[in-house]
Design a protein around this motif. Structure first.
Motif, PDB file in Angstrom:
ATOM      1  N   ILE A   4       0.832  -1.196   0.000  1.00  0.00           N
ATOM      2  CA  ILE A   4       0.000   0.000   0.000  1.00  0.00           C
ATOM      3  C   ILE A   4       0.870   1.251   0.000  1.00  0.00           C
ATOM      4  N   GLY A   5       0.508   2.206  -0.876  1.00  0.00           N
ATOM      5  CA  GLY A   5       1.188   3.492  -0.912  1.00  0.00           C
ATOM      6  C   GLY A   5       2.255   3.533  -1.980  1.00  0.00           C
ATOM      7  N   ASP A  18       0.101   6.820  -5.217  1.00  0.00           N
ATOM      8  CA  ASP A  18      -0.557   6.379  -3.983  1.00  0.00           C
ATOM      9  C   ASP A  18      -1.476   5.184  -4.276  1.00  0.00           C
ATOM     10  N   TYR A  20      -2.091   0.684  -4.648  1.00  0.00           N
ATOM     11  CA  TYR A  20      -1.993  -0.523  -3.826  1.00  0.00           C
ATOM     12  C   TYR A  20      -1.979  -1.746  -4.725  1.00  0.00           C
ATOM     13  N   ARG A  33      -5.763   2.365  -7.189  1.00  0.00           N
ATOM     14  CA  ARG A  33      -5.509   3.497  -6.311  1.00  0.00           C
ATOM     15  C   ARG A  33      -5.903   3.153  -4.877  1.00  0.00           C
ATOM     16  N   ARG A  34      -5.148   3.703  -3.936  1.00  0.00           N
ATOM     17  CA  ARG A  34      -5.429   3.431  -2.530  1.00  0.00           C
ATOM     18  C   ARG A  34      -6.857   3.840  -2.145  1.00  0.00           C
ATOM     19  N   ASP A  35      -7.328   4.986  -2.673  1.00  0.00           N
ATOM     20  CA  ASP A  35      -8.659   5.454  -2.276  1.00  0.00           C
ATOM     21  C   ASP A  35      -9.781   4.624  -2.893  1.00  0.00           C
ATOM     22  N   GLU A  36      -9.432   3.674  -3.786  1.00  0.00           N
ATOM     23  CA  GLU A  36     -10.434   2.769  -4.358  1.00  0.00           C
ATOM     24  C   GLU A  36     -10.340   1.376  -3.744  1.00  0.00           C
ATOM     25  N   GLU A  49       3.527  -1.203   4.038  1.00  0.00           N
ATOM     26  CA  GLU A  49       3.271   0.216   3.794  1.00  0.00           C
ATOM     27  C   GLU A  49       4.516   0.812   3.144  1.00  0.00           C
TER      28      GLU A  49
END
Length: 390
Positions: A4-5, A18, A20, A33-36, A49
């Motif tokens: 992640i990241g 950013d 994953y 994407r991390r936010d998804e 991480e």
């Protein structure tokens, strides 16, 4: 495992800032994407991480002799060339690779997760290369593809070896003629086998010729050791005569004929440029070759030709090619997706995509820069190197 990241260079389209990754059973199962991300780790599933690091496909060496020419072993550990017969297509790299060679550990520490390994260039036909992962004790467990190519050599090396023994080949003409004769015999063998099998007749297989069938059927390429312009064109001439796939390995004077090579369509594996010009045929060797060929439209990969240059210098060699004119993104491709395509294994490695092998390298930054450190090397979803856990 979750990673992640960081910045993910997928080598399959756009970079993911950013982002994953998730791996399971040795394969990449999720990427984005991390936010998804739907974060749902299984019990005891590892989470790495990365934060500011760079995540990319494991680096690939497209041509080397790691484990066949062992470090610090002398004659006892040198199994690279069978220098008593100029035609040895039946030799198999997997029978000589010592996975305990220190170079394998060096490769892993540099983020190199797979390599094309095979015989040297003392013979007109040296034998069969294998594409292997770089971590494991038993070579059979490391095989991605074997055979993966048939090694042939033009120019100085066969001449020097056999003229000293008082037999052919002692000229470039003899090298080309002997390879043509070998291919001619193999073609006849293939025709006779097909004819016999179609007629339901018995056919006695010939061990020395059976190994040519994947080459003649274009399943694997000739892997042609060529440095000089004339040797490059002789290799192209023969490959076209017999309608074969081929890679141009070393291709030291390729920059002098870049447009012609682009028109022919054969890929080039360039190097080892981080080495001395120890022979006449490499007098024009330079890091600029990769960029000139690439801009002309030739698919290019960078090689160390380990142990001629050390395996761990592979990303730095790509960086020196970038310094000499190769586009930066092509520098990344020259040690990831391009060698995967050239070696015929792009369905498994070379880019970060769902379904592909979870071979991943994580760095503090661009691995082509000398101060960049390897944080993690992951092969088949297993962490095989972690900084600080030496």
């Amino acid at each position: 495992m979750y990673i992640i990241g960081g910045l993910i260079k997928t080598m399959a389209g756009e970079d993911i800032a950013d982002g994953y990754l998730r791996t399971e059973d040795g394969k990449i199962t999720e990427i984005g994407r991390r936010d998804e991300m739907a974060f749902h780790p299984a019990p005891h599933e590892r989470v790495i991480e990365v934060r500011e690091g760079l995540i990319m496909p494991g680096i690939i060496e497209a041509h080397c002799h790691m484990g066949i020419t062992e470090e610090k072993k002398g004659m006892e550990g040198d199994d690279c060339n069978e220098t008593v017969n100029p035609l040895t297509p039946y030799l198999r790299a997997v029978d000589a690779v010592n996975t305990m060679d220190a170079a394998f550990d060096d490769a892993v520490r540099a983020g190199i997760t797979s390599a094309m390994i095979g015989p040297g260039s003392a013979n007109v036909v040296g034998g069969q290369f294998a594409f292997l992962k770089t971590r494991g004790r038993r070579v059979d467990d490391l095989i991605v593809r074997a055979p993966a190519a048939m090694k042939v050599a033009f120019g100085e090396n066969p001449k020097v070896n056999y003229s000293g023994q008082g037999k052919s080949p002692s000229t470039r003409m003899a090298i080309a003629a002997m390879l043509r004769e070998e291919l001619f015999r193999a073609q006849a063998y293939g025709r006779n086998k097909k004819k016999a099998l179609a007629a339901g007749e018995d056919f006695e297989e010939d061990f020395a010729l059976e190994c040519w069938l994947p080459v003649l059927e274009r399943e694997i390429p000739l892997k042609a050791h060529v440095h000089r312009v004339d040797d490059i064109f002789t290799a192209v001439r023969i490959a076209k005569e017999f309608h074969l796939k081929m890679t141009l390995d070393h291709c030291s004077e390729g920059h002098l004929i870049a447009e012609e090579l682009a028109a022919e369509g054969f890929p080039a594996i360039v190097g080892p440029d981080l080495a001395s010009r120890s022979k006449i045929e490499v007098q024009n060797m330079a890091f600029k070759t990769v960029g000139i060929l690439n801009r002309a439209g030739v698919m290019t990969a960078v090689t160390t030709d380990h142990p001629v240059s050390l395996i761990q210098a592979l990303p730095l060699c790509a960086g020196l090619a970038v310094k000499s004119g190769l586009d930066l993104e092509e520098g990344y491709r020259s040690i990831t997706i391009h060698p995967a395509v050239i070696c015929g294994v792009a369905d498994r490695v070379g880019s970060l995509e769902v379904g592909k092998d979870a071979d991943i390298a994580i760095f503090t930054g661009n691995p082509m820069e000398v101060f960049t450190e390897t944080l993690y090397t992951i092969i088949d979803g297993q962490v095989v190197y972690e900084a600080g856990n030496d």
